[in-house]
Motif scaffolding. Structure first.
Motif, PDB file in Angstrom:
ATOM      1  N   TYR A  33       0.798  -1.295  -0.010  1.00  0.00           N
ATOM      2  CA  TYR A  33      -0.091   0.022   0.038  1.00  0.00           C
ATOM      3  C   TYR A  33       0.986   1.317  -0.187  1.00  0.00           C
ATOM      4  CZ  TYR A  33      -3.006   3.747   2.010  1.00  0.00           C
ATOM      5  OH  TYR A  33      -3.675   4.969   1.951  1.00  0.00           O
ATOM      6  N   VAL A  81      -3.884   6.637  -0.698  1.00  0.00           N
ATOM      7  CA  VAL A  81      -5.420   6.807  -1.098  1.00  0.00           C
ATOM      8  C   VAL A  81      -5.615   7.754  -1.969  1.00  0.00           C
ATOM      9  CG1 VAL A  81      -6.063   7.803   1.053  1.00  0.00           C
ATOM     10  CG2 VAL A  81      -7.686   6.440  -0.269  1.00  0.00           C
ATOM     11  N   ALA A 133     -11.035   9.962  -2.747  1.00  0.00           N
ATOM     12  CA  ALA A 133     -11.924   9.343  -1.506  1.00  0.00           C
ATOM     13  C   ALA A 133     -13.006  10.207  -1.260  1.00  0.00           C
ATOM     14  CB  ALA A 133     -11.064   9.306  -0.190  1.00  0.00           C
ATOM     15  N   CYS A 136      -6.048   6.514   5.639  1.00  0.00           N
ATOM     16  CA  CYS A 136      -5.860   5.037   5.700  1.00  0.00           C
ATOM     17  C   CYS A 136      -4.541   4.698   6.174  1.00  0.00           C
ATOM     18  CB  CYS A 136      -5.877   4.480   4.209  1.00  0.00           C
ATOM     19  SG  CYS A 136      -7.676   4.763   3.353  1.00  0.00           S
ATOM     20  N   CYS A 176      -9.156   2.184   6.984  1.00  0.00           N
ATOM     21  CA  CYS A 176      -9.412   3.526   6.265  1.00  0.00           C
ATOM     22  C   CYS A 176     -10.768   4.004   7.163  1.00  0.00           C
ATOM     23  CB  CYS A 176      -9.795   3.437   5.086  1.00  0.00           C
ATOM     24  SG  CYS A 176      -8.520   2.856   3.912  1.00  0.00           S
ATOM     25  N   LEU A 192     -13.378   5.299  -2.852  1.00  0.00           N
ATOM     26  CA  LEU A 192     -12.031   5.695  -2.497  1.00  0.00           C
ATOM     27  C   LEU A 192     -11.399   4.640  -3.224  1.00  0.00           C
ATOM     28  CD1 LEU A 192     -10.800   3.226  -0.252  1.00  0.00           C
ATOM     29  CD2 LEU A 192     -11.760   4.500   1.302  1.00  0.00           C
ATOM     30  N   LEU A 233      -7.354   2.854  -3.520  1.00  0.00           N
ATOM     31  CA  LEU A 233      -6.218   2.319  -2.902  1.00  0.00           C
ATOM     32  C   LEU A 233      -5.063   2.307  -3.988  1.00  0.00           C
ATOM     33  CD1 LEU A 233      -7.980  -0.332  -0.697  1.00  0.00           C
ATOM     34  CD2 LEU A 233      -7.137   2.105   0.115  1.00  0.00           C
TER      35      LEU A 233
END
Length: 503
Positions: free
Chosen positions: A391, A394, A397, A403, A417, A431, A433
């Motif tokens: 990750y 984000v 959103a 997050c 999140c 949202l 990712l």
């Protein structure tokens, strides 16, 4: 001098005439100087009832007397002693007395009291005598007892035959025959619930609601502070968690787990007073309604109340019997319901690029909405990323989200999140990712998700991994390019799948 002789002559004549007049009016009867018989009003102050377990210390229960001299203007001062005699009923026992100038003693059930001061026209009433008594718990109810008391004095012996009786005025019985008599009914002392006093604040009680109030009140007859601590016990069904207590007296409560039956709340107060009623004895119990409450109910609360002189039933089941013990009460019909709450669900997922390439970046867009009947609070979204997905952030959103990832990308990260804003019914949010991609170990891998809010918690990730079709769960499969098609001269750590030694 002539004037002086005249004066002396007149004075002698006046003295002679005065003695003659006194001689003419002086009584000639043989009864001259006999005393006048005193006449008394004898007052008995009977109790309104004899109550079982009545304790008479500190004048909490007593029989009263007073003496009034009716003809003090004729008798002059009437000297002590004045004697009051009374025989108590079998279940009533003498424990003491109070009253200025009174002395009392008992021989079994026979009580004798002496008033040691005088009565006259100026001081025509004795002080008030309190004969304090205890009443046994086995006093027969229903029933009644006859109280009879006599007044004796050396100058006023009791009549023969004895004539007893009296008329009730206000709270005392008046006798002019020196013998007062009155019938006193028996009454059972008891502490009970007032069934009509049960109530609860909201109907129905909604799951998740706080500060839900259930109230009850009591009646108390005969018992008072001398009988000690009062204990009210409540069997509270599962799904109601007690959070507080208030009342018109000070209650202190403790809770005990009763297993599948719920919880037992034991509430105490130092004492009740005789005559306590629903206007002076309310107890308010406050609850939170938990998610595991039975819906729609109805729920039932069983209550008991008692003390050292009236033990409460130990088994709440006794209160459900037709002939329930004294101190029992049952309050049913408490309806519960689900509130108008949000229901957050995922509507669809998409990813970019069409196929993820190890060594490159990719993103997953999650869309969601509220299909419930009430507005959502702040949202909580959770994602379980495939192995090899790292990750990085984000974007896009709606509403704004923050997050945070945890765990090792090699084995799969967990991403949490949250949003600060509420979320209305039918509103659509999203949202995206962002990930850096390494070889995940398969050509297609899932990203699993859960979603909820402050009014309805998200399903656990374990739940969604087991069944991604549940409301609040979601799962999206992502294709991954086979890295065997990478340039064989590329370094495997650059994203291509490592070659086996057999290749």
């Amino acid at each position: 001098m002539p004037t002086s002789k005249l004066f002396q002559s007149l004075a002698l004549s006046f003295l002679f005439c005065s003695q003659s007049l006194l001689a003419e009016v002086a009584p000639t009867s043989d009864t001259a100087g006999d005393p006048v018989t005193p006449q008394f009003q004898f007052r008995l102050y009977p109790p309104a009832s004899f109550d079982t377990y009545r304790l008479g210390a500190q004048d909490a229960g007593h029989i009263g007397f007073s003496i009034i001299l009716l003809n003090g203007g004729q008798t002059g001062a009437v000297q002590s002693p004045f004697m009051v005699r009374m025989t108590l009923p079998d279940e009533v026992s003498f424990i003491g007395h109070s009253g200025a100038n009174w002395n009392c003693s008992a021989d079994g059930q026979d009580v004798t009291c002496n008033y040691t001061s005088f009565l006259s026209a100026a001081i025509w009433s004795s002080s008030y005598l309190r004969v304090r008594v205890n009443v046994a718990g086995d006093l027969p109810v229903p029933g009644e007892s006859m109280l009879q008391a006599t007044l004796e004095h050396a100058q006023a012996p009791l009549p023969d035959p004895l004539v007893c009786g009296g008329t009730l005025e206000f709270n005392y019985v008046i006798s002019l025959t020196q013998c007062a008599r009155w019938t006193v009914p028996h009454r059972r002392s008891e502490t009970t619930f007032a069934p009509a006093s049960w109530s609860h604040f909201n109907q129905p009680m909604l799951v998740g609601a706080t500060s839900q109030r259930i109230s009850a009140a009591f009646n108390n007859v005969g018992f008072d502070a001398m009988h000690g601590t009062i204990t009210a016990r409540f069997l509270i069904p599962s799904g109601l968690v007690r959070t507080g207590v208030t009342g018109q007296v000070v209650w202190t409560c403790t809770d005990q787990d009763a297993g599948s039956a719920g919880t037992i709340a034991s509430c105490t107060t130092p004492s009740f007073f005789d005559g306590m009623n629903p206007q002076t004895s309310v107890i308010n119990l406050f609850f939170t309604v938990t998610e595991d409450v039975e819906v729609p109910g109805p729920l039932t609360i069983i209550g008991t109340i008692g003390h050292a002189y009236q033990p409460w039933p130990e088994d709440f089941a006794e209160c459900l019997e037709d002939d329930a013990p004294i101190g029992c009460s049952v309050y049913g019909g408490i309806i519960t319901a689900e509130p108008d709450r949000a229901q957050m669900v995922y509507t669809d997922f998409s990813h970019t690029p069409e196929t993820f390439r190890p060594g490159d970046s990719g993103s997953v867009l999650a869309r969601f909405t509220n299909i419930g009947e009430g507005n959502a609070g702040a949202l909580a979204l959770s994602f379980e990323a495939p192995p090899g997905f790292s990750y990085t952030g984000v974007s896009n959103a709606i509403p704004a989200a923050t997050c945070e990832a945890s765990g090792d990308p090699a084995t799969g990260q967990s991403i949490q999140c949250s949003t600060a804003a509420g979320f209305g019914v039918g509103v659509i949010g999203q949202l995206r990712l962002l990930f850096d991609i390494a070889w995940p170990g398969a050509l297609e891998v899932p990203l699993t998700a859960s979603i909820g809010d402050t009014t309805r918690a998200a399903p656990s990730m374990e739940t969604c991994l087991a069944d991604s079709e549940l409301d609040g769960c979601g799962q999206h499969w992502i294709p991954v390019m086979d890295s065997l098609f990478c340039d064989r001269f590329e370094n495997p750590t650059g994203g291509c799948r490592p070659l086996s030694t057999s290749d």
